[in-house]
Scaffold this motif. Structure first.
Motif, PDB file in Angstrom:
ATOM      1  N   SER A   1       0.842  -1.198   0.000  1.00 56.97           N
ATOM      2  CA  SER A   1       0.000   0.000   0.000  1.00 56.97           C
ATOM      3  C   SER A   1       0.875   1.246   0.000  1.00 56.97           C
ATOM      4  CB  SER A   1      -0.926   0.012   1.218  1.00 56.97           C
ATOM      5  OG  SER A   1      -0.184   0.112   2.421  1.00 56.97           O
ATOM      6  N   GLU A   2       0.278   2.358  -0.400  1.00 60.16           N
ATOM      7  CA  GLU A   2       1.019   3.618  -0.446  1.00 60.16           C
ATOM      8  C   GLU A   2       1.430   4.060   0.955  1.00 60.16           C
ATOM      9  OE1 GLU A   2       0.453   8.213  -2.103  1.00 60.16           O
ATOM     10  OE2 GLU A   2      -1.096   6.697  -2.413  1.00 60.16           O
ATOM     11  N   TYR A   3       0.596   3.788   1.932  1.00 59.35           N
ATOM     12  CA  TYR A   3       0.925   4.165   3.313  1.00 59.35           C
ATOM     13  C   TYR A   3       2.205   3.472   3.780  1.00 59.35           C
ATOM     14  CZ  TYR A   3       0.689   4.166   8.407  1.00 59.35           C
ATOM     15  OH  TYR A   3       0.992   4.280   9.743  1.00 59.35           O
ATOM     16  N   LYS A   4       2.360   2.188   3.457  1.00 62.32           N
ATOM     17  CA  LYS A   4       3.547   1.452   3.891  1.00 62.32           C
ATOM     18  C   LYS A   4       4.794   1.931   3.151  1.00 62.32           C
ATOM     19  CE  LYS A   4       0.854  -2.638   5.107  1.00 62.32           C
ATOM     20  NZ  LYS A   4       0.590  -4.073   4.817  1.00 62.32           N
ATOM     21  N   ILE A   5       4.642   2.330   1.890  1.00 67.65           N
ATOM     22  CA  ILE A   5       5.782   2.843   1.137  1.00 67.65           C
ATOM     23  C   ILE A   5       6.251   4.166   1.722  1.00 67.65           C
ATOM     24  CG2 ILE A   5       6.560   3.607  -1.129  1.00 67.65           C
ATOM     25  CD1 ILE A   5       4.465   1.732  -2.344  1.00 67.65           C
ATOM     26  N   VAL A   6       5.303   5.057   1.998  1.00 71.61           N
ATOM     27  CA  VAL A   6       5.650   6.359   2.576  1.00 71.61           C
ATOM     28  C   VAL A   6       6.251   6.178   3.965  1.00 71.61           C
ATOM     29  CG1 VAL A   6       4.734   8.585   3.312  1.00 71.61           C
ATOM     30  CG2 VAL A   6       3.903   7.543   1.210  1.00 71.61           C
ATOM     31  N   ASP A   7       5.738   5.227   4.725  1.00 69.86           N
ATOM     32  CA  ASP A   7       6.282   4.975   6.063  1.00 69.86           C
ATOM     33  C   ASP A   7       7.738   4.521   5.986  1.00 69.86           C
ATOM     34  OD1 ASP A   7       5.877   4.587   8.998  1.00 69.86           O
ATOM     35  OD2 ASP A   7       6.300   2.501   8.465  1.00 69.86           O
ATOM     36  N   LEU A   8       8.058   3.675   5.001  1.00 75.86           N
ATOM     37  CA  LEU A   8       9.449   3.249   4.823  1.00 75.86           C
ATOM     38  C   LEU A   8      10.327   4.431   4.421  1.00 75.86           C
ATOM     39  CD1 LEU A   8      11.576   1.021   4.689  1.00 75.86           C
ATOM     40  CD2 LEU A   8      10.842   0.563   2.332  1.00 75.86           C
ATOM     41  N   LYS A   9       9.820   5.296   3.533  1.00 77.89           N
ATOM     42  CA  LYS A   9      10.573   6.484   3.150  1.00 77.89           C
ATOM     43  C   LYS A   9      10.851   7.369   4.358  1.00 77.89           C
ATOM     44  CE  LYS A   9       9.803   9.012  -0.332  1.00 77.89           C
ATOM     45  NZ  LYS A   9       9.143   9.902  -1.313  1.00 77.89           N
ATOM     46  N   ASN A  10       9.858   7.538   5.205  1.00 78.56           N
ATOM     47  CA  ASN A  10      10.051   8.370   6.400  1.00 78.56           C
ATOM     48  C   ASN A  10      11.137   7.812   7.303  1.00 78.56           C
ATOM     49  OD1 ASN A  10       8.002  10.162   5.633  1.00 78.56           O
ATOM     50  ND2 ASN A  10       6.418   8.999   6.699  1.00 78.56           N
ATOM     51  N   LYS A  11      11.160   6.502   7.483  1.00 80.92           N
ATOM     52  CA  LYS A  11      12.169   5.888   8.338  1.00 80.92           C
ATOM     53  C   LYS A  11      13.573   6.052   7.748  1.00 80.92           C
ATOM     54  CE  LYS A  11       9.087   2.335  10.245  1.00 80.92           C
ATOM     55  NZ  LYS A  11       8.815   0.870  10.328  1.00 80.92           N
ATOM     56  N   ILE A  12      13.684   5.829   6.442  1.00 82.36           N
ATOM     57  CA  ILE A  12      15.004   5.909   5.809  1.00 82.36           C
ATOM     58  C   ILE A  12      15.514   7.344   5.824  1.00 82.36           C
ATOM     59  CG2 ILE A  12      16.227   5.632   3.627  1.00 82.36           C
ATOM     60  CD1 ILE A  12      14.433   3.252   3.043  1.00 82.36           C
ATOM     61  N   GLU A  13      14.653   8.308   5.494  1.00 78.40           N
ATOM     62  CA  GLU A  13      15.077   9.703   5.478  1.00 78.40           C
ATOM     63  C   GLU A  13      15.446  10.192   6.874  1.00 78.40           C
ATOM     64  OE1 GLU A  13      12.750  11.546   1.592  1.00 78.40           O
ATOM     65  OE2 GLU A  13      11.920  11.830   3.582  1.00 78.40           O
ATOM     66  N   ALA A  14      14.707   9.754   7.875  1.00 78.05           N
ATOM     67  CA  ALA A  14      15.036  10.140   9.253  1.00 78.05           C
ATOM     68  C   ALA A  14      16.400   9.603   9.657  1.00 78.05           C
ATOM     69  CB  ALA A  14      13.952   9.644  10.208  1.00 78.05           C
TER      70      ALA A  14
END
Length: 472
Positions: free
Chosen positions: A279-292
């Protein structure tokens, strides 16, 4: 007491203005005249431009109380909202409406004109009247705007031209609104019309032409993504985002993801395959973790405070982790180009104060979004073509199989015309064979009786052999 005095003063001022001007002339310029034959008359270009720039100057605070957003964010929101109004109804592969297209070009030029006055001082050679050469400082449009604004305008024009290319095409079509209600899509974009093609699919010429359009739009998408990523990277990270970060990158990523990134033999494809990205939510959540985690590592690398953390992770290892995280982030952006922005991007846009960066980021973002939508619609047509060709091939194979099955029992042989069965044929053949054997035996007896056989011939007649066996 003070409030009553203000009220009385306001009423007195209103009476004086009404006496001088007349009550019928006191009205807001936004109010419609009830006696007008066209109350919804469109604003002129000058009035529309005044309204646009008034909102920008007020920072979207129409009360004028000074509580509006910054000029950079106001411009970013204006470009985003204008694009949503222009391209929000573009649900099919067809040219934009002429009026909408003209309005888009005109209003985006108004907002982009701000960049003409964002300048920087650069040295320049200048000759005086007496022939002496001197170096003076002159103004020049900021370099990033000078490079990227013309490029983005070109990408914008390429997308509009691509939509114009689908004018008067008859290779595919869209159903009406009633049929669209009963159609089902595999994805969650149920409101987008589903394209339909002929029963045997597209022609080879149409398929090659459609692939060419797809390649062109894909190049526009990649260019817009590159400009947007560059601008976002140049924006400063707000302190509010930094304060909300965890203490280290491992806490941001989680133990499972951190172990894979920290492995000696790192494979980004294995990492992405081991994570649920359905899902798009899980993709964005992974992006947030990596960028942080990347922000944490970069901040510690810049600070070089070795006393508190050098015993756990070295500087070299931290650089490797940052590079690996950046690789994963790059793969995610290219594999899922149409997903929502991450928390870091949203925070940067919200707290950005650079007007040039705001215009570049918003303009490249809407071009990226439009290119992705056009690319998705082209892929829908190509998918419909693949389905039609597969169904046509299966139907042809089924017809051929049925034709073969129906052809065999209907074809008649000589036996069918004579009315014989296979058992009768076998009985006749056996009878003929017996008669032939009997005739041969009678003929052989006659020959033996009239001819004297030699020893060797008798041996052969009774099954003997020409060479004698050894005796024991």
């Amino acid at each position: 007491m003070h409030r009553n005095q203000e009220k009385n003063h306001y009423l007195e001022t209103a009476r004086i203005v009404s006496a001088l001007v007349g009550p019928e002339d006191i009205k807001s310029r936004f109010a419609h005249d009830g006696n007008s034959s066209d109350p919804d008359k469109k604003l002129s270009d000058m009035d529309l431009m005044k309204e646009r720039f008034a909102k920008l100057l007020l920072g979207e605070d129409m009360s004028g109380g000074g509580k509006g957003v910054s000029s950079a964010l106001a411009l970013s929101n204006a470009i985003t909202n204008m694009a949503a109004s222009a391209f929000g109804e573009q649900k099919r592969l067809e040219p934009m409406a002429a009026e909408t297209k003209t309005k888009w070009k005109k209003e985006i030029d108004w907002l982009l004109s701000v960049t003409d006055y964002i300048v920087e001082l650069v040295p320049s050679k200048h000759k005086s009247k007496d022939g002496n050469s001197m170096e003076v400082m002159v103004t020049k449009q900021r370099n990033d705007l000078l490079m990227n604004i013309p490029a983005l305008k070109k990408l914008d024009a390429m997308l509009l031209d691509c939509l114009d290319n689908f004018k008067d095409q008859h290779d595919f079509y869209y159903g009406d609104d009633e049929s669209q209600k009963h159609s089902t899509r595999e994805d969650d974009k149920w409101w987008i019309p589903t394209p339909k093609v002929a029963a045997n699919g597209l022609s080879d010429t149409s398929r090659r032409w459609l692939q060419h359009q797809k390649d062109s739009v894909n190049q526009v998408l990649k260019a817009a993504m590159a400009i947007n990523a560059q601008v976002l990277a140049e924006m400063e990270i707000p302190e509010s985002y930094m304060e909300a970060l965890p203490k280290n990158g491992r806490a941001s990523l989680g133990d499972s993801i951190y172990r894979i990134i920290n492995d000696e033999f790192f494979d980004p494809d294995y990492l992405l395959s081991s994570i649920d990205l359905s899902s798009e939510y899980k993709i964005v959540d992974l992006k947030n973790k990596i960028e942080a985690s990347m922000v944490i590592w970069r901040r510690k690398l810049a600070a070089k405070d070795t006393k508190s953390w050098a015993s756990t992770v070295s500087l070299e290892k931290r650089e490797v982790l940052e590079e690996r995280a950046e690789t994963i982030l790059l793969i995610l952006k290219h594999r899922f180009p149409g997903i929502s922005q991450s928390d870091l991007d949203i925070t940067k846009i919200q707290y950005n104060r650079d007007v040039g960066h705001a215009i570049l980021e918003s303009y490249s973002r809407i071009i990226e979004s439009l290119a992705f939508n056009v690319l998705s619609k082209i892929q829908d047509v190509m998918q419909a073509d693949d389905v039609a060709r597969t169904q046509s091939k299966e139907a042809m194979e089924k017809e051929n199989a049925v034709a073969l099955e129906t052809e065999t029992p209907t074809s008649k042989t000589l036996l069918d015309f004579m009315g014989w069965t296979l058992d009768q044929v076998d009985a006749v053949e056996k009878k003929d064979m017996q008669e032939m054997k009997q005739q041969q035996m009678n003929k052989h007896e006659n020959v033996v009786a009239n001819k004297k056989l030699s020893y060797l011939e008798r041996l052969e007649q009774f099954g003997g052999t020409r060479s004698p066996t050894a005796r024991h």
